[in-house]
Scaffold this motif. Sequence first.
Motif, PDB file in Angstrom:
ATOM      1  N   GLU A   1      94.207  16.668 -16.878  1.00 33.20           N
ATOM      2  CA  GLU A   1      93.647  15.694 -15.945  1.00 33.20           C
ATOM      3  C   GLU A   1      93.326  14.399 -16.658  1.00 33.20           C
ATOM      4  O   GLU A   1      92.908  14.402 -17.810  1.00 33.20           O
ATOM      5  N   THR A   2      93.504  13.284 -15.954  1.00 42.41           N
ATOM      6  CA  THR A   2      93.110  11.968 -16.459  1.00 42.41           C
ATOM      7  C   THR A   2      91.999  11.442 -15.570  1.00 42.41           C
ATOM      8  O   THR A   2      92.124  11.436 -14.347  1.00 42.41           O
ATOM      9  N   ILE A   3      90.916  10.994 -16.210  1.00 42.65           N
ATOM     10  CA  ILE A   3      89.743  10.504 -15.495  1.00 42.65           C
ATOM     11  C   ILE A   3      89.486   9.064 -15.915  1.00 42.65           C
ATOM     12  O   ILE A   3      89.526   8.752 -17.106  1.00 42.65           O
ATOM     13  N   GLY A   4      89.218   8.217 -14.941  1.00 42.04           N
ATOM     14  CA  GLY A   4      88.986   6.806 -15.211  1.00 42.04           C
ATOM     15  C   GLY A   4      87.521   6.424 -15.209  1.00 42.04           C
ATOM     16  O   GLY A   4      86.625   7.262 -15.069  1.00 42.04           O
ATOM     17  N   ARG A   5      87.301   5.134 -15.329  1.00 43.33           N
ATOM     18  CA  ARG A   5      85.965   4.534 -15.379  1.00 43.33           C
ATOM     19  C   ARG A   5      85.077   5.078 -14.264  1.00 43.33           C
ATOM     20  O   ARG A   5      85.490   5.184 -13.114  1.00 43.33           O
ATOM     21  N   GLY A   6      83.854   5.441 -14.642  1.00 43.08           N
ATOM     22  CA  GLY A   6      82.904   5.978 -13.688  1.00 43.08           C
ATOM     23  C   GLY A   6      83.004   7.478 -13.506  1.00 43.08           C
ATOM     24  O   GLY A   6      82.145   8.090 -12.886  1.00 43.08           O
ATOM     25  N   GLY A   7      84.058   8.087 -14.053  1.00 43.92           N
ATOM     26  CA  GLY A   7      84.235   9.530 -13.929  1.00 43.92           C
ATOM     27  C   GLY A   7      83.424  10.292 -14.963  1.00 43.92           C
ATOM     28  O   GLY A   7      82.977   9.739 -15.970  1.00 43.92           O
ATOM     29  N   VAL A   8      83.235  11.571 -14.689  1.00 46.16           N
ATOM     30  CA  VAL A   8      82.519  12.458 -15.586  1.00 46.16           C
ATOM     31  C   VAL A   8      83.331  13.744 -15.703  1.00 46.16           C
ATOM     32  O   VAL A   8      83.773  14.293 -14.693  1.00 46.16           O
ATOM     33  N   GLN A   9      83.539  14.206 -16.923  1.00 44.28           N
ATOM     34  CA  GLN A   9      84.173  15.515 -17.118  1.00 44.28           C
ATOM     35  C   GLN A   9      83.161  16.414 -17.804  1.00 44.28           C
ATOM     36  O   GLN A   9      82.285  15.939 -18.513  1.00 44.28           O
ATOM     37  N   PHE A  10      83.293  17.727 -17.562  1.00 43.79           N
ATOM     38  CA  PHE A  10      82.380  18.650 -18.213  1.00 43.79           C
ATOM     39  C   PHE A  10      83.088  19.956 -18.529  1.00 43.79           C
ATOM     40  O   PHE A  10      84.026  20.347 -17.843  1.00 43.79           O
ATOM     41  N   MET A  11      82.647  20.572 -19.603  1.00 45.72           N
ATOM     42  CA  MET A  11      83.197  21.845 -20.047  1.00 45.72           C
ATOM     43  C   MET A  11      82.064  22.777 -20.426  1.00 45.72           C
ATOM     44  O   MET A  11      81.135  22.370 -21.119  1.00 45.72           O
ATOM     45  N   THR A  12      82.174  24.009 -19.983  1.00 50.87           N
ATOM     46  CA  THR A  12      81.361  25.082 -20.522  1.00 50.87           C
ATOM     47  C   THR A  12      82.274  25.738 -21.552  1.00 50.87           C
ATOM     48  O   THR A  12      83.284  26.342 -21.196  1.00 50.87           O
ATOM     49  N   ALA A  13      81.960  25.569 -22.833  1.00 53.01           N
ATOM     50  CA  ALA A  13      82.828  26.112 -23.884  1.00 53.01           C
ATOM     51  C   ALA A  13      82.674  27.625 -24.003  1.00 53.01           C
ATOM     52  O   ALA A  13      83.631  28.327 -24.319  1.00 53.01           O
ATOM     53  N   GLY A  14      81.485  28.137 -23.746  1.00 43.69           N
ATOM     54  CA  GLY A  14      81.245  29.577 -23.679  1.00 43.69           C
ATOM     55  C   GLY A  14      81.878  30.391 -24.797  1.00 43.69           C
ATOM     56  O   GLY A  14      81.695  30.090 -25.973  1.00 43.69           O
ATOM     57  N   THR A  15      82.669  31.400 -24.415  1.00 44.07           N
ATOM     58  CA  THR A  15      83.285  32.307 -25.394  1.00 44.07           C
ATOM     59  C   THR A  15      84.390  31.638 -26.194  1.00 44.07           C
ATOM     60  O   THR A  15      84.899  32.226 -27.143  1.00 44.07           O
ATOM     61  N   GLY A  16      84.770  30.432 -25.835  1.00 43.12           N
ATOM     62  CA  GLY A  16      85.759  29.674 -26.600  1.00 43.12           C
ATOM     63  C   GLY A  16      86.778  28.981 -25.729  1.00 43.12           C
ATOM     64  O   GLY A  16      87.304  29.569 -24.793  1.00 43.12           O
ATOM     65  N   ILE A  17      87.012  27.738 -26.032  1.00 40.85           N
ATOM     66  CA  ILE A  17      88.011  26.930 -25.323  1.00 40.85           C
ATOM     67  C   ILE A  17      88.613  25.962 -26.333  1.00 40.85           C
ATOM     68  O   ILE A  17      87.944  25.525 -27.268  1.00 40.85           O
ATOM     69  N   ARG A  18      89.895  25.678 -26.181  1.00 38.76           N
ATOM     70  CA  ARG A  18      90.568  24.674 -27.012  1.00 38.76           C
ATOM     71  C   ARG A  18      90.951  23.532 -26.085  1.00 38.76           C
ATOM     72  O   ARG A  18      91.399  23.767 -24.973  1.00 38.76           O
ATOM     73  N   HIS A  19      90.755  22.293 -26.569  1.00 44.92           N
ATOM     74  CA  HIS A  19      91.107  21.154 -25.723  1.00 44.92           C
ATOM     75  C   HIS A  19      91.498  19.953 -26.575  1.00 44.92           C
ATOM     76  O   HIS A  19      91.251  19.893 -27.772  1.00 44.92           O
TER      77      HIS A  19
END
Length: 181
Positions: free
Chosen positions: A92-110
């Motif tokens: 996903e691509t997010i522009g100005r004013g956007g918010v992204q969030f991740m719960t990394a929990g047991t493990g995530i790669r990004h």
Amino acid sequence: MSEPNPAWFGNRPNPEFREPGWTNRNWLKSRFHFNFAEYDEGPSGFGVLRVMNDDLVQPKRGFGMHPHRDMEIVTFIIQGSLTHRDSTGTDETIGRGGVQFMTAGTGIRHSEHNLQSTALRFVQCWVVPRRRGLRPKYGSMLGNAEAEGMRWNRWAHVVCDADGEHKAPVQIYQDCNVFLF
């Protein structure tokens, strides 16, 4: 201010980019508010807020695939567009004013990249979750003209506790609320 080696994050040399203040060495300019990476001259956090970085990323640069676990990561896009890809299949691509969030929990790669021809600026916060071993997840709140119009000169409840009674577009697993104006 941190200016890490571009190779650490999968970036090649970029000799064609010529703009005042940028070099290959400083493809990323990070201002750390708490001890993080090579910065150790400040506090180690504030309550459950572990990291708060103000990052400026050169065009066509970014952070290659890397892991996180047991952390809530919330990113506020100030200028430009941020492209996020992760091991859950999100792209996903997010522009100005956007918010992204991740719960990394047991493990995530990004990975996070600025694929545009102008600089990207974002503020990223890492919040310690109330419990370890959560299921990884990704979410976002898009920043668009309609959403910005609804928020113009008004407080907006943007981040809330997923287990709390009040709801906001961004939900994390910690008693943490963020309001934007």
